[in-house]
Design a protein around this motif. Structure first.
Motif: not given
Lengths: 261, 220
Positions: A86, A98, A101, A109-110, A113-114, A117, A168-169, A172
């Protein structure tokens, strides 16, 4: 202080040595372009940084932390690599959005999902999700796609898809953003809009490594250029040095090939 | 006139067996096929080899033969296991044979669907820090489903008609019932069974088209 240090990276596929003893470092906010002919190992180098390939030898150090050491198996555990990759973001040649979506969901999305957690997700679910979506929208407006949030990838042009991939990149917040020939799958008309976005990022001092065949762009946007051939770094320097006054014979040959078109 | 109604009633009743067999087969074979697909894609070679050999045997022999072996096999080989007696035993044996047979066909469709997803989709998930499980469920699964709806639909429609093979181990399904009449010289009930299958498949076709349309909002 160097944000990234790459020491002695080697990689073979079968008997073919694709990368031989690659060393370089990158300062925070620096933009590095990697040029070279097809098969010179540029893309493999980028894939090694993102752990899509495992280097056979060498170390990768980010912010003084050794995130990969071929000699130390402890750094190669799947869960460790997932966390450490990451540090890097990667924009692919073929976008790889994707398809099921929307544009906005591709970006969020990512991160979602992260976030799921993290231990405090359940308590602050609404807040966290809102934050992620706000950031997604902000990034998409940054790449000029505020009006395409609810489109699906097949509904927009290749240039727009690649801009979504960049957002998208960025979602994060990687330390280093990598581009693997980001405009090679685009026609010349669409290439410009993507390059403009990358240039905008460079002006905001985003640390980037860009593998590209666009020589004018590399000269324009990069702080430093690396020329690779046959799996080694043949020459590196500022764009002025490398394009204006290349020292190595192989570099001259390569650039002459470009100029003669 | 009264006799016609009686015959139609008995045909309809026996067609219920076809329907039950159809539903139970799908219920068990669709998930079991997924397990077999993972086995045949396993990187653990012995498991891969074992699954693929099994699929080869099941796809390589007639379903009719499999029904006979599964139903009579335990008794002939003096196995400590036996099917329940009477009609229920015959039906359970038929269901088991159908589930195994169709699971193998489904597994190959799943495998084809999964392997057709471009590697870039997995890599995009990976560089975004997703786990393998997250990539499967959040990135590839829906794309796989979209791709396999047409071939699965094909198998499902074949299954409707294959259910009548259950008569080979004396399950009283619709064609067996109609056969009893034709043996007595009354031929039309046999032709009438075709209508049952046609209507059933017609409904399925509409359903499958609806699913395809539902998934047409994106392209893979």
């Amino acid at each position: 202080m160097a944000i990234l240090e790459v020491n002695g990276i080697e990689k073979s596929f079968g008997n073919i040595k694709v990368l031989k003893n690659i060393d370089f470092s990158l300062e925070k906010g620096e933009v590095m372009a990697i040029i070279g002919s097809s098969g010179s190992g540029k893309t493999t180098l980028l894939r090694c940084l993102n752990f899509l390939e495992r280097p056979d030898k060498g170390r990768i150090i980010v912010n003084n932390e050794v995130i990969f050491d071929a000699m130390d198996p402890a750094t190669q555990k799947e869960s460790e690599l997932r966390r450490k990759r990451l540090h890097f973001g990667l924009v692919f040649q073929n976008f790889n959005l994707f398809p099921q979506y929307t544009v906005l969901r591709n970006v969020t999305l990512a991160a979602e999902l992260l976030a799921k957690k993290s231990p405090d997700f359940k308590q602050n679910k609404k807040e966290i999700i809102k934050k992620i979506y706000d950031r997604g929208k902000m990034l998409l407006s940054q790449v000029g796609l505020s009006d395409k949030l609810d489109c699906y990838p097949h509904m927009i042009s290749g240039g727009q898809q690649q801009r979504v991939a960049i957002a998208r990149a960025l979602a994060l917040e990687p330390d280093i953003l990598c581009f693997d020939e980001p405009t090679s799958a685009l026609d010349p008309e669409l290439t410009g809009e993507v390059l403009k976005v990358i240039k905008g990022l460079a002006e905001r001092r985003t640390t980037m490594i860009i593998v590209t065949h666009e020589m004018d762009f590399a000269r324009d946007v990069a702080d430093r250029v690396i020329f690779m051939d046959g799996g080694v770094i043949v020459e590196q320097g500022s764009p002025q040095e490398l394009f204006g006054n290349p020292k190595e014979e192989r570099t001259k040959q390569f650039l002459a090939g470009y100029k003669s078109i | 006139m009264n006799e016609i109604l009686v015959i139609i009633g008995r045909l309809s009743e026996s067609f219920m067996l076809n329907c039950k067999l159809f539903i139970l087969t799908l219920l068990f074979a669709l998930p079991l096929g997924m397990l077999i697909a993972f086995g045949s894609m396993s990187r653990f070679r012995p498991l891969q080899w074992l699954t693929r050999t099994f699929v080869w045997i099941i796809r390589g022999t007639p379903l009719m033969l499999q029904l006979i072996i599964i139903f009579y096999g335990p008794g002939l080989l003096n196995m400590p296991f036996s099917w329940p007696s009477g009609q229920s035993g015959r039906f359970v044996a038929a269901t088991v044979a159908f589930v195994i047979n169709y699971a193998c066909y489904f597994s190959e469709i799943y495998r084809g669907g999964i392997e057709s997803i471009p590697v870039g989709q997995y890599e995009a998930g990976q560089v975004l820090g997703m786990t393998k499980k997250q990539i499967f469920f959040h990135v590839t699964l829906l794309q796989v489903i979209k791709r396999i709806v047409p071939p699965i639909g094909n198998e499902v429609i074949t299954l409707v008609k294959d259910t009548s093979l259950a008569r080979i181990i004396a399950n009283k399904e619709i064609i067996m019932m109609a056969g009893e009449y034709s043996n007595k010289g009354l031929i039309w009930p046999l032709f009438a069974t075709g209508i049952y299958f046609l209507v059933f498949v017609g409904i399925l076709t509409i359903l499958l088209n609806w699913v395809e349309k539902k998934l047409s909002y994106f392209r893979v």
